[in-house]
Design a protein around this motif. Structure first.
Motif, PDB file in Angstrom:
ATOM      1  N   ILE A 250       0.829  -1.213   0.000  1.00 38.46           N
ATOM      2  CA  ILE A 250       0.000   0.000   0.000  1.00 38.46           C
ATOM      3  C   ILE A 250       0.863   1.262   0.000  1.00 38.46           C
ATOM      4  CG2 ILE A 250      -0.306   0.391   2.491  1.00 38.46           C
ATOM      5  CD1 ILE A 250      -3.301   0.817   1.923  1.00 38.46           C
ATOM      6  N   GLU A 251       2.052   1.150   0.580  1.00 44.08           N
ATOM      7  CA  GLU A 251       2.958   2.302   0.616  1.00 44.08           C
ATOM      8  C   GLU A 251       3.571   2.568  -0.760  1.00 44.08           C
ATOM      9  OE1 GLU A 251       4.357   1.425   5.235  1.00 44.08           O
ATOM     10  OE2 GLU A 251       5.678   0.924   3.583  1.00 44.08           O
ATOM     11  N   LYS A 252       3.599   1.517  -1.582  1.00 46.54           N
ATOM     12  CA  LYS A 252       4.185   1.663  -2.911  1.00 46.54           C
ATOM     13  C   LYS A 252       3.157   2.098  -3.945  1.00 46.54           C
ATOM     14  CE  LYS A 252       7.270  -2.356  -2.677  1.00 46.54           C
ATOM     15  NZ  LYS A 252       7.581  -3.525  -3.510  1.00 46.54           N
ATOM     16  N   ALA A 253       1.881   1.976  -3.594  1.00 45.66           N
ATOM     17  CA  ALA A 253       0.836   2.240  -4.584  1.00 45.66           C
ATOM     18  C   ALA A 253       0.891   3.693  -5.041  1.00 45.66           C
ATOM     19  CB  ALA A 253      -0.528   1.925  -3.989  1.00 45.66           C
ATOM     20  N   PRO A 254       0.611   3.912  -6.324  1.00 47.76           N
ATOM     21  CA  PRO A 254       0.552   5.283  -6.825  1.00 47.76           C
ATOM     22  C   PRO A 254      -0.571   6.044  -6.127  1.00 47.76           C
ATOM     23  CG  PRO A 254       0.386   3.685  -8.622  1.00 47.76           C
ATOM     24  CD  PRO A 254       0.317   2.920  -7.343  1.00 47.76           C
ATOM     25  N   THR A 255      -0.403   7.355  -6.042  1.00 47.63           N
ATOM     26  CA  THR A 255      -1.419   8.165  -5.386  1.00 47.63           C
ATOM     27  C   THR A 255      -1.697   9.398  -6.230  1.00 47.63           C
ATOM     28  OG1 THR A 255       0.228   9.437  -4.190  1.00 47.63           O
ATOM     29  CG2 THR A 255      -0.649   7.499  -3.075  1.00 47.63           C
TER      30      THR A 255
END
Lengths: 443, 402
Positions: A250-255
């Motif tokens: 989740i920390e790597k997911a694009p935002t």
């Protein structure tokens, strides 16, 4: 009333079957019968007025604290409890791996975590429920399961007292072990334990959790929160935390940035991740950040929307994830294939650290399978947009995206689909919150 | 703090001949060099151009972590990417919003590359080159002008593109960079704050510049390390035989500032496969003298046979134990050693090592504000366990074997 049956995770060695609440104690717990004269280490953190490294040129070089909070105190005390045999199993003996793929989901095989316990019924349609002293709560844990007291320092410097009296009147917060850890250092932060607060976020407690993340000072030590209806099993206010030296998917997911509040808290939305959610960063002060996030949480819980929170990046990034898995499960909308895995998608699973109970599931774990499970946890796109708009309204900020005004949707209230009505299956399920006047979702 | 400073000063001296700092100072690039083996991963060298660009003095930067240049507008996800590159010991190029000492932000291309020791294959330093990016907003005309899209939006793609390692011929045309840096001096007031945070993506020019700078710096480091007889290189050299522990694990173990050794319990002789710097300090041996030795070679087993039986039994049965033994330093002086021994499992849940943490008796002082020494020892055991477990967790590591 919606209920699901699940095997509850045992957080304390004193957590017996329901109804085992009353009676003589004699086990050195935290209640009136045993707490007199008790002593526990006390760690007092320093309040900072800046969340980010921003102005911190001078702060950064602050003098060395008397105790390394994470490395010596928390992990040292945890290892001590491990040697004393207080855990139900040795979590380091559980196989774990990073699943190949773009996101790097982390799978753990934990065959022992759910054994020796009968499935219990949980009510999943009420995010806020009153504290019930007859059920298991953290007042009943043994003092040996408590690692230390955690509070704000009064003189502005970090304090450590190895053997401090427990002052019940002062309502200390404590850090205790989770006897069913899912990684090394798995602990519970129980804010103002003696006040017996139900599982419900408030400003002060959320700020405390943020301070713990900051104090630990490692991006690999994260805190999490599950609301009732989003796989919390104990209705006594607590956060969880553990150490895992890998990035979470989740920390790597694009935002994508959606907006910035008046006190400069930036709000992003997760893109390209199976669970839809919001991310909060920045802010003029730590208090501002804590306030915006906790206001959002308070809105969700008052609106009866179950949610999970992940405090990552040493308190600099907070993920807020409304979810509907338990509700779907109760309505019979989750495939038996997924149910058979017995995975309870709480905050850690949603973040991409998935604890599997069967060897078969572990061996076959793939990014695709993880994605499939988590996609069931997420609100539908339409519902998420709706919840998002309501959260923004509640915290008083606008979605400036593509120049449009914030969504004012009072008029559409009655048209909203109920929580469980997910687009994909096309059928409107029965409302789970009928009769709750506070709830925004009707019919 | 003093020993930390010593470590920082020693970080360079150990590997390079004396003139290396001067030679690096001659380079026109904006860069820092940091040492991942020291706790906190501090900067041990900052170039003149870099200091000028950020407005700091050398003393304000040396010993600090590179995160001191980040601020409110810095994309946290980019910071995570850098952190992961460090953990995985690989090169990374990423656009990053940094802040000068006066807190004015500016965009730059951050290009970081590990420096490996040719001797044992581990990472000894990271070079971080910073090339200011000329202001050109991402995707102008997309209608999001006032509403920056974090780099994160298409993070995966751009990350992969940026991440390829491109080696080009050395070219030093970096004088331009300083001028670039000045263009943004007065960008930030409160209203414009958001604009500044809008992603500035590095162009080919910046990428070439940073790559050539990295190559340039590496060639200087290589040259001066050869003079010292302790070669470094940009590529990890495969080290045969003694390379039992991987480099990332060595780095995380190196940060645990207590006397301890790792023992391989699977070999009949139960040899020592890792010894911490504090262990060498405590005993007076060099690393070469210790690695491969039978565990407990410090003590004379005749002194107290039952204790040794207890220790070897606990190792055989995979259990932790504590003991008080009389140990001898290299110079044959003796000391009472409070041992704490514990099994350490890898990510597949199998015992990979035993860790033996030492404490010289009567050495620890307690002032009522600190942890008792036993807890500190347990903290070291915890740190070793976490390091070994996570080092063997990656998709590349074979988790079923071992």
């Amino acid at each position: 009333m919606l209920r699901i049956k699940r095997v509850p995770t045992i957080l304390s060695n004193y957590q017996k079957e329901e109804g085992d609440g009353a009676g003589r104690c004699g086990r050195n717990c935290l209640r009136d019968c045993c707490i007199q004269g008790a002593r526990l280490p006390l760690y007092a953190y320093k309040r900072v007025d800046k969340a980010s490294a921003g102005k911190a040129f001078i702060d950064c070089r602050a003098r060395e604290p008397p105790v390394a909070f994470l490395d010596s105190l928390l992990l040292g005390e945890w290892e001590d409890r491990m040697e004393r045999g207080l855990f139900r199993y040795d979590v380091t003996a559980c196989e774990t791996k990073v699943i190949p793929g773009e996101y790097g989901f982390i799978a753990q095989l934990n065959e022992g975590r759910h054994l020796k316990k009968r499935p219990t019924e949980f009510r999943v349609d009420k995010v806020l429920q009153p504290f019930d002293g007859n059920k298991f709560n953290f007042m009943k844990v043994g003092q040996e399961e408590v690692l230390f007291q955690f509070e704000a320092s009064e003189d502005g410097e970090v304090q450590f007292i190895p053997n401090a009296p427990v002052d019940v009147e002062n309502s200390p917060s404590v850090v205790a072990i989770n006897v069913s850890p899912i990684e090394y250092g798995h602990v519970l932060l129980i804010p103002r334990i003696f006040e017996c607060l139900p599982q419900r976020i408030d400003h002060e407690s959320f700020l405390l959790a943020l301070y713990m993340a900051i104090e630990a000072g490692s991006p690999y030590f994260r805190l999490g929160y599950n609301s009732l209806g989003a796989f919390a099993t104990i209705n006594h206010l607590h956060f969880q935390a553990y150490y895992l030296a890998n990035p979470f998917p989740i920390e790597k997911a694009p935002t994508k940035k959606i907006t910035t509040t008046s006190n400069r808290v930036k709000i992003f939305e997760l893109l390209n991740y199976p669970v839809r959610g919001l991310i909060f960063e920045g802010g003029n002060s730590l208090e501002n950040l804590a306030k915006v996030v906790s206001d959002s949480c308070i809105f969700l819980q008052n609106s009866n929307v179950p949610y999970n929170v992940l405090i990552a990046d040493s308190g600099k990034r907070i993920f807020l994830l409304p979810q509907c898995y338990a509700e779907k499960q109760a309505l019979g909308e989750v495939s038996s294939e997924l149910l058979d895995t017995q995975v309870n998608p709480a905050v850690w699973e949603i973040s991409g650290h998935i604890v599997l109970k069967r060897r078969k599931d572990y061996d076959e774990a793939s990014e695709e399978n993880a994605w499939k499970l988590l996609a069931e946890v997420s609100l539908s796109e339409a519902r998420f947009e709706e919840v998002k708009a309501m959260v923004f309204e509640a915290i008083g900020c606008s979605i400036a995206e593509d120049g449009s005004k914030p969504h004012h949707e009072e008029k559409a209230e009655h048209e909203r689909p109920p929580l469980g009505a997910v687009d994909s299956n096309g059928k409107g399920s029965s409302a789970i919150v009928t009769g709750n006047s506070k709830c925004l979702v009707l019919h | 703090m003093e020993p930390q400073l010593e470590l920082i000063e020693g970080s360079f001296d150990a590997r390079f001949s004396n003139e290396v700092s001067e030679a690096l100072d001659q380079l026109p690039h904006n860069f820092t060099i940091s040492d991942p083996c020291i706790s906190g991963h501090p900067i041990v060298f900052a170039s003149r151009g870099f200091l000028e660009m950020l407005g700091y003095s050398k003393e304000e930067v040396i010993g600090r972590n590179g995160r001191m240049f980040q601020g409110d507008g810095t994309c946290r996800r980019s910071v995570m990417e850098i952190r992961e590159a460090i953990r995985e010991e690989r090169e990374i190029q990423v656009s990053l919003l940094n802040y000068r000492k006066d807190r004015t932000p500016f965009w730059m291309l951050f290009h970081m590359s590990p420096v490996f020791s040719a001797e044992d294959g581990r990472v000894v330093h990271f070079i971080a080159v910073e090339v200011p990016i000329a202001k050109r907003p991402l995707r102008s005309g997309s209608g999001h002008a006032s509403n920056g899209i974090c780099l994160c939006e298409d993070g995966f793609k751009s990350f992969q593109i940026l991440h390829r390692s491109c080696r080009r011929e050395l070219r030093s045309d970096t004088m331009l960079e300083l001028r670039h840096g000045l263009e943004f001096d007065c960008v930030l007031d409160t209203d414009k704050g958001l604009d500044v945070e809008e992603l500035c993506e590095a162009g080919e020019l910046e990428k070439e510049k940073s790559t050539s700078a990295i190559n340039h710096i590496l060639s200087v480091l290589t040259q001066y390390s050869v003079l010292r007889g302790k070669s470094v290189s940009a590529r990890r050299c495969s080290v045969d035989g003694r390379g039992l522990l991987n480099s990332a694990l060595l780095t995380s173990l190196g940060r645990i500032k207590q006397s301890f050794v790792l023992i391989d319990p699977h070999l009949a002789s139960k040899p020592i496969v890792y010894a911490s710097d504090e262990f060498l300090k405590l005993t007076g041996y060099t690393r070469q003298e210790v690695l491969g030795q039978r565990y407990r070679f410090l003590s004379c087993s005749e002194t107290d046979p039952p204790i040794f039986l207890q220790i070897s039994e606990s190792i055989e049965s995979g259990k932790p134990c504590t003991a008080r033994v009389l140990d001898y330093r290299k110079d044959m002086t003796s000391f009472w050693n409070r041992l704490h021994i514990s099994p350490v499992r890898n990510a597949s849940g199998k015992i990979a090592y035993f860790v033996e943490v030492h404490r010289e008796e009567d050495c620890a002082k307690q002032d009522g504000q600190t942890l008792n020494p036993e807890l500190r020892q347990l903290g070291a055991i915890a740190a070793v366990k976490v390091a070994v477990r996570s080092a063997s967790m990656g998709p590349g590591s074979s988790t079923r074997s071992g």
